[in-house]
Design a protein around this motif. Structure first.
Motif, short mmCIF file in Angstrom:
data_model
loop_
_atom_site.label_atom_id
_atom_site.label_comp_id
_atom_site.label_asym_id
_atom_site.label_seq_id
_atom_site.Cartn_x
_atom_site.Cartn_y
_atom_site.Cartn_z
N GLN A 119 0.49 -1.50 -0.06
CA GLN A 119 0.10 0.08 -0.28
C GLN A 119 0.59 0.79 -0.05
O GLN A 119 0.24 2.17 -0.50
N LEU A 120 1.72 0.99 0.51
CA LEU A 120 3.13 2.47 -0.17
C LEU A 120 4.45 1.60 0.17
O LEU A 120 4.66 1.32 0.80
N TRP A 121 5.20 2.36 -0.63
CA TRP A 121 6.53 2.06 -1.47
C TRP A 121 7.21 3.37 -0.92
O TRP A 121 7.09 4.12 -1.86
N ASN A 122 7.86 3.61 -0.90
CA ASN A 122 8.63 5.14 -0.27
C ASN A 122 9.74 5.01 -1.67
O ASN A 122 10.25 4.04 -2.20
N ALA A 123 10.13 6.05 -1.91
CA ALA A 123 12.17 6.53 -2.34
C ALA A 123 12.50 5.31 -2.55
O ALA A 123 13.50 5.36 -3.68
N PHE A 124 13.37 5.08 -0.81
CA PHE A 124 14.31 4.43 -0.44
C PHE A 124 13.98 3.00 -1.76
O PHE A 124 15.23 2.27 -2.07
N MET A 125 12.87 1.93 -0.78
CA MET A 125 12.63 1.02 -1.46
C MET A 125 12.07 1.04 -3.32
O MET A 125 13.16 0.12 -4.03
N GLU A 126 12.20 2.19 -3.76
CA GLU A 126 12.58 2.22 -5.24
C GLU A 126 13.33 2.20 -5.58
O GLU A 126 14.16 1.82 -6.51
N GLY A 127 14.59 3.17 -4.74
CA GLY A 127 16.53 3.59 -5.55
C GLY A 127 17.15 2.05 -5.42
O GLY A 127 17.50 2.14 -6.19
N HIS A 128 16.18 1.65 -5.15
CA HIS A 128 17.39 -0.14 -4.09
C HIS A 128 16.32 -0.90 -4.33
O HIS A 128 17.44 -2.30 -5.16
N SER A 129 14.99 -1.15 -5.42
CA SER A 129 14.90 -2.42 -5.73
C SER A 129 14.46 -1.89 -7.02
O SER A 129 14.45 -2.77 -8.69
#
Length: 313
Positions: free
Chosen positions: A37-47
């Motif tokens: 339901q939420l996926w922040n920029a940290f997760m986007e940058g590393h995944s």
């Protein structure tokens, strides 16, 4: 609510979302079905997965290598008991297999992670969502691993002979005491190089060191590596576990011949004398057992060297 109040509320929400997106930890909110339901920029940058792509997707379909059984065992109590839990890198190096954020200067191929799993309650006081917080602890983990390896190396230095890699005398004596206390049968072998001081003068120190290394390598093949030691200088010792006197003498003779063969292409004789002592039922102590082997070695030396002698009462 007044228009001004609505504007302030919108600003607050905007600031909150800005913080959630830019905070330097991973934030993932999951519903009861483990859908994102939420996926922040940290997760986007590393995944490499954008929030738009991740939202609404099942976590385990996005990350098939994530151990679903293990994760649910951690997460279900959070849902049911509304208590937070956590994992640390020492127990599990990572939750999400992300590359190290500094692949060039970093010394780990992946990111070590600590994680917290927090229940999120609805207005009905039900924990129908949870928040997973991922902390990058790679620098801390690598530092601790370096310290652990350094301590292990220091421990090895304290118990190992630097030339041969065998145990040193003080460490081996503890092994001998433990073996004796186990009441296991076996034989003790002491090997002493003949006229090694003269050989040191005749050959280079490098050549003599190589002779000692090769003897050490041979002793390592006789059984448990902890059972062999460089007892001091040119003297070696080894516990021949579960060996009777006859078999131990055969092993000792083979070893003696191997040492003698080291000088076959040399102008100088290379030989060793060996003493063997069987652990008998009435051998009163480990030190007495060692003394018996030493007496057998002395007999081999006195009998002309380059021979094997078995301790006899």
């Amino acid at each position: 609510m007044s228009d001004k109040g609505q504007v302030e509320t919108i600003k607050d929400i905007h600031w909150l979302m800005d913080i959630l997106q830019n905070i330097d930890v991973g934030l993932v909110v999951l519903d009861r079905n483990y859908d994102v339901q939420l996926w922040n920029a940290f997760m986007e940058g590393h995944s490499g997965l954008s929030p738009q792509l991740a939202k609404g997707k099942n976590l385990f379909s996005l990350f098939p290598d994530l151990d679903e059984t293990w994760f649910k065992q951690k997460a279900e109590p959070v849902f049911q008991l509304k208590t937070r839990t956590f994992t640390i890198w020492e127990q599990r190096p990572y939750l999400f297999h992300f590359r190290n954020s500094r692949p060039i200067t970093g010394r780990s191929k992946f990111m070590y992670q600590n994680t917290s799993i927090i229940p999120l309650e609805s207005v009905t006081r039900q924990a129908d969502h949870l928040c997973v917080i991922i902390y990058d602890v790679t620098d801390t983990a690598v530092g601790k691993i370096d310290i652990s390896r350094a301590n292990q190396t220091l421990s090895e230095i304290q118990v190992r002979d630097s030339l041969t890699g065998l145990m040193n005398k003080s460490a081996w004596l503890s092994v001998l005491e433990s073996y004796y206390a186990s009441q296991e049968h076996g034989c003790l072998l002491l090997l002493d190089m003949d006229h090694f001081r003269d050989l040191n003068h005749a050959l280079s120190h490098q050549q003599c060191d190589e002779i000692l290394r090769r003897i050490g390598t041979g002793l390592k093949t006789l059984g448990d590596e902890q059972h062999a030691a460089r007892f001091g200088g040119e003297i070696f010792s080894v516990i021949l576990a579960d060996k009777g006197a006859d078999e131990a003498m055969q092993i000792a003779e083979k070893l003696r011949r191997s040492v003698f063969s080291l000088g076959k292409n040399s102008q100088h004789t290379i030989s060793a004398s060996i003493g063997v002592a069987e652990r008998l039922e009435d051998t009163p102590s480990a030190s007495e057992w060692l003394s018996n082997a030493d007496k057998a070695l002395y007999h081999a030396k006195e009998s002309g060297r380059n021979r094997t002698s078995l301790f006899k009462r």
